[in-house]
Design an enzyme around this catalytic site. Structure first.
Site: not given
Ligand code: ACO
Length: 321
Positions: A114, A248, A278
């Site tokens: 990224c 980004h 993304n």
């Molecule tokens: N749809 C519905 N529910 C979902 C999904 C989905 N797509 N994905 C996960 N869940 C559920 C999980 O199973 C979990 O359920 P549970 O509580 O019953 O176990 C719940 O949602 C919470 O999951 P978390 O992973 O804890 O959710 P979080 O609030 O951390 O959000 C996310 C996840 C959006 C990926 C967040 O961590 C994030 O934005 N991280 C940054 C990642 C990123 O942007 N990466 C891109 C590449 S790196 C970069 O470019 C910087």
């Protein structure tokens, strides 16, 4: 007079097919509500079989060349930032060169996921200022849809495909136009927090994206706020001097939290994550092109670019347009 890399033109290209969260929710166990609330994403473009990283890159490059008023034969350097090349080799940059019909020049890819576009901009800036070329095409292009595990809802809803390009030209300037500073970082001890579980030298397969989302989020906000501070300090400026931040486009919450940490108002942040999701190395040049074309970013504006990605790698650049 100072020799600098000047932004001469921008361009972008998106695959024909646009997929909404509702459409995605028909084949993945997710919902529009969950995706919007956690990420700000509403749509992503997904490449058809005839659309590849190189074809999207070439389409974006053509727009950037037209905006700069240049021909492919004027280009002395092509860098494609990508984690999803058409082939393991040759470099996608050489395929772009062939698609553009550009004659002998320097052409290679940069792999920093990224933050690849920031790495590519920094390399091009150095090469232009040391006379390696007069005009350079710097492209971020990705087809992340091809390395997503469509059974893994924690990753597949986050990414999209696309390309963005800029032309940088080496010019002697009397003012502060051009790229003023770049900063790059990598911390390889975090490489298993965001990676692809395949590759030519390990599994012999392409593999799929794997991510520890929460850890990535935490590191992203800290690292991006820090590198923005560094690059501004390098040129003796502060957040209040910035006209536009082009971040980004990984996640609206990361973008908002980073801006808040720096005291940057939301109106000065270019946001496209809702429309494109993304697009990895393509996201910064795609967003930049959009804001240049719709008239937000204008001649004389101070613009800051930033990105963070797998590795971890991250970086920032400050330029006067
Ligand atoms: N749809 C519905 N529910 C979902 C999904 C989905 N797509 N994905 C996960 N869940 C559920 C999980 O199973 C979990 O359920 P549970 O509580 O019953 O176990 C719940 O949602 C919470 O999951 P978390 O992973 O804890 O959710 P979080 O609030 O951390 O959000 C996310 C996840 C959006 C990926 C967040 O961590 C994030 O934005 N991280 C940054 C990642 C990123 O942007 N990466 C891109 C590449 S790196 C970069 O470019 C910087």
């Amino acid at each position: 007079m100072t020799l600098r890399a000047i932004l001469a033109g921008t361009g972008s290209a998106l695959p024909r097919t646009r997929v909404s969260n509702e459409e995605l929710a028909r084949r993945v166990d997710t919902s529009d509500e969950w995706i919007v609330e956690r990420t700000g994403i509403r749509f992503r473009h997904i490449a058809e079989p005839d659309e590849t990283t190189a074809t999207l890159a070439a389409a974006a490059a053509k727009e950037a060349l037209a905006a700069a008023g240049l021909e492919p034969s004027d280009i002395g350097l092509i860098i494609v930032a990508t984690a999803t090349p058409d082939n393991t080799f040759p470099a996608s940059a050489t395929k772009v060169q062939a698609l553009l019909g550009a004659p002998d020049c320097i052409a290679f890819d940069v792999a920093a996921v990224c933050s690849g576009f920031l790495y590519a901009i920094s390399v091009a800036d150095s090469m232009l200022r040391t006379g390696a070329a007069k005009h350079a095409l710097i492209i971020g292009s990705e087809t992340f849809s091809r390395i997503l595990d469509w059974e893994d809802r924690t990753t597949c809803v986050l990414f999209g495909d696309g390309a963005g390009a800029v032309v940088l030209s080496a010019e002697e300037v009397a003012d502060d136009r051009g790229i003023l500073a770049t900063r790059l970082h990598a911390e390889g001890q975090y490489c298993d927090m965001l990676y692809v579980d395949g590759g030519p030298s390990t599994t012999g397969t392409v593999g799929h994206v794997r991510m520890q989302g929460r850890e990535v989020f935490r590191h992203a906000v800290t690292n991006l706020a820090a590198v923005l501070g560094e690059v501004l300090a390098d040129v003796g400026l502060s957040a209040t001097d910035i006209d536009w931040v082009v971040p980004h486009q990984a996640n609206k919450r990361i973008i908002d939290a980073t801006a808040k940490k720096l005291g940057l108002p939301a109106e000065r942040v270019v946001l496209t994550v809702d429309q494109h999701a993304n697009t990895s190395a393509a996201s910064v040049p795609l967003a930049l092109d959009l804001a240049v074309r719709d008239g937000r970013i204008r001649r004389g504006d101070l613009v800051v670019l930033e990105a963070m990605g797998g590795g971890f790698t991250w970086g920032a650049a400050v330029l006067r347009v």
